[in-house]
Design a protein around this motif. Structure first.
Motif, PDB file in Angstrom:
ATOM      1  N   VAL A 138       0.842  -1.201   0.000  1.00  0.00           N
ATOM      2  CA  VAL A 138       0.000   0.000   0.000  1.00  0.00           C
ATOM      3  C   VAL A 138       0.874   1.246   0.000  1.00  0.00           C
TER       4      VAL A 138
ATOM      5  N   LYS B 217      -0.072  -1.135  -6.946  1.00  0.00           N
ATOM      6  CA  LYS B 217      -0.306  -1.126  -5.509  1.00  0.00           C
ATOM      7  C   LYS B 217      -1.601  -0.401  -5.151  1.00  0.00           C
ATOM      8  N   SER B 218      -2.087  -0.707  -3.959  1.00  0.00           N
ATOM      9  CA  SER B 218      -3.243   0.018  -3.434  1.00  0.00           C
ATOM     10  C   SER B 218      -2.779   1.340  -2.833  1.00  0.00           C
TER      11      SER B 218
ATOM     12  N   VAL C  60      -7.066   1.733  -9.951  1.00  0.00           N
ATOM     13  CA  VAL C  60      -6.796   0.552  -9.139  1.00  0.00           C
ATOM     14  C   VAL C  60      -7.492   0.725  -7.795  1.00  0.00           C
ATOM     15  N   HIS C  61      -7.246  -0.208  -6.886  1.00  0.00           N
ATOM     16  CA  HIS C  61      -7.906  -0.177  -5.595  1.00  0.00           C
ATOM     17  C   HIS C  61      -7.274   0.870  -4.678  1.00  0.00           C
ATOM     18  N   ALA C  62      -8.157   1.519  -3.915  1.00  0.00           N
ATOM     19  CA  ALA C  62      -7.705   2.379  -2.833  1.00  0.00           C
ATOM     20  C   ALA C  62      -8.176   1.740  -1.531  1.00  0.00           C
ATOM     21  N   GLN C  63      -7.256   1.547  -0.610  1.00  0.00           N
ATOM     22  CA  GLN C  63      -7.614   0.911   0.656  1.00  0.00           C
ATOM     23  C   GLN C  63      -8.575   1.769   1.466  1.00  0.00           C
TER      24      GLN C  63
ATOM     25  N   THR D 191     -12.655   4.955  -9.537  1.00  0.00           N
ATOM     26  CA  THR D 191     -11.797   4.301  -8.563  1.00  0.00           C
ATOM     27  C   THR D 191     -12.552   3.172  -7.874  1.00  0.00           C
TER      28      THR D 191
ATOM     29  N   ARG E  59     -12.073   0.838  -0.824  1.00  0.00           N
ATOM     30  CA  ARG E  59     -12.585  -0.034   0.232  1.00  0.00           C
ATOM     31  C   ARG E  59     -13.477   0.752   1.180  1.00  0.00           C
TER      32      ARG E  59
END
Length: 435
Positions: free
Chosen positions: A25, A49-50, A71-74, A92, A95
């Motif tokens: 992350v 990466k997150s 991509v994913h964002a935590q 986006t 989470r």
């Protein structure tokens, strides 16, 4: 001692002060700072990466662009912050999102995004576009106690869990068109001012609540699907900005809740809007008829009977609505019925007497000779007025007066109008049993 505010003037300074690489992350964490430059998180920089973003007491003078992540964002957490320009984070996958006690001077854009955990947006002021359109919320959504001063867009969204929009103020309304609420929607203590709250084509799958709210800008539930119950107690809707189907839906919802009084209020609003709709339809149809008759369009087909019948139908319905409004206010006011009956009878009787005077059949001349003559003429006129008021009076009810065919015609027409007024007055007394 109060911590000194960090001044950040470039992208490089921002990354140096905020970026921490934890392996899987990339965390951007910043507190008590003022950023004086545009910030752009680039996809090349973060690779696969997150991302985590944590701002606390940050003032951003320029644009923040989270748009290129893909991509994913935590987690995104913005608390006690101020953003003077656009904050863009569309397309986006996030989470969890938390925004508290912050001010957004321009647009906040999370459109076309996926939120896999809880979203909490509370106690904020939004002065630009608030855009979450085309987004999916897989867990609970909490958006209470915010001030929205510009347009709000939740159109085409999917809400998989409960959604709480309690105690929000929408200066320019909000749009939820074509969205799906699979669980409960809580819309209590909502205030909408200039523009309407638009729930057109929205699906409410479970029991939902739209209560203790004020919609000065109007409300639309046009073509909405309510699978269970939409509770709508104690709401005020300004009907001029609401469509007729919405008012009909609200009326029927109040009837399901056995609240006949509120149902009658929205029946009245529905009739007023329908009357305006008929005026507009009639005006539009006349313009279209004139345009077709003048041959402005090429390849004009012969004017069909269906078009002409629609125009006649609008006129008939409009006449019925006008009569209903004037005679007993759509069946809701007995006092309006009394006033209509008295006024129409007075007009009819005045025309009836005038006709006799012009024909030289009336035993008195109106004017002042002396008090005795004046008093006798008034007594005579009033005496027969009360007989005239009764729809079943005899045709030759005035002693010593010979009636002409014109007098009979006026009498017949007056009987019809006065009888209609009496009937409408009686009907208005039954208003609580009508709907």
């Amino acid at each position: 001692m109060e911590e000194k505010i960090k001044i950040i003037k470039s992208q490089e300074e921002f990354e140096k002060a905020a970026l921490k690489d934890t392996g899987s992350v990339l965390v951007f964490s910043l507190g008590n700072a003022e950023i004086q430059c545009d910030i752009k998180i680039k996809i090349k920089r973060i690779s696969s990466k997150s991302v985590g973003l944590y701002f606390n007491k940050v003032k951003l003078l320029k644009r923040f662009d989270f748009d290129d992540i893909k991509v994913h964002a935590q987690e995104l957490r913005l608390e006690d912050c101020e953003f003077n320009e656009d904050f863009i984070a569309s397309f986006t996958s996030i989470r969890s999102l938390t925004i508290k006690n912050s001010i957004f001077g321009k647009a906040l854009d999370f459109s076309t995004s996926l939120f896999s955990e809880k979203v909490e947006i509370t106690y904020n002021d939004f002065h630009g576009l608030f855009n979450f359109s085309n987004s999916n919320f897989l867990k609970k959504l909490e958006i209470p106690d915010n001030n929205f001063n510009d347009n709000v867009d939740f159109g085409y969204c999917l809400f998989k869990d409960d959604s709480n929009f309690k105690s929000n103020k929408f200066k320019r309304g909000a749009g939820f068109e074509y969205s799906i609420f699979e669980r409960r929607f809580f819309g209590m203590e909502i205030f909408s001012f200039e523009n309407k709250m638009d729930f057109s084509f929205v699906t409410f799958s479970k029991d939902s609540f739209l209560t203790q709210s004020y919609f000065d800008g109007g409300l639309s539930l046009y073509s909405s699907i309510i699978k269970e119950t939409l509770h709508i107690t104690d709401i005020k809707v300004f009907s001029n900005n609401s469509d007729r189907e919405t008012l009909r839906i609200i009326k029927n919802l109040f009837l399901k809740q056995s609240d006949r009084i509120q149902a009658l209020n929205f029946h009245e609003k529905e009739m007023k809007v329908y009357e305006k709709d008929l005026i507009e339809r009639k005006r539009t149809s006349k313009k279209e008829l004139k345009r077709l008759e003048e041959g402005i369009e090429d390849n004009i087909e012969p004017l069909g009977n269906e078009f002409l019948e629609d125009l006649k139908s609008y006129k008939r319905d409009f006449l019925i609505l006008i009569s209903s409004r004037l005679s007993n206010h759509y069946g809701l006011s007995w006092w309006q019925g009394v006033k209509f009956t008295l006024f129409s009878s007075l007009v009819g009787y005045f025309v009836y007497i005038l006709c006799h005077i012009l024909q030289g059949n009336y035993p008195y001349e109106f004017g002042w000779d002396n008090w005795e003559v004046f008093s006798s003429s008034v007594d005579y006129t009033l005496k027969y007025y009360f007989q005239f008021l009764w729809p079943t009076h005899k045709f030759d009810f005035m002693a010593g007066v010979i009636s002409s065919p014109l007098n009979y015609l006026i009498d017949i027409l007056s009987r019809i109008v006065v009888g209609f007024g009496v009937y409408q007055t009686i009907q208005a007394f039954r208003k609580f049993g009508k709907i």
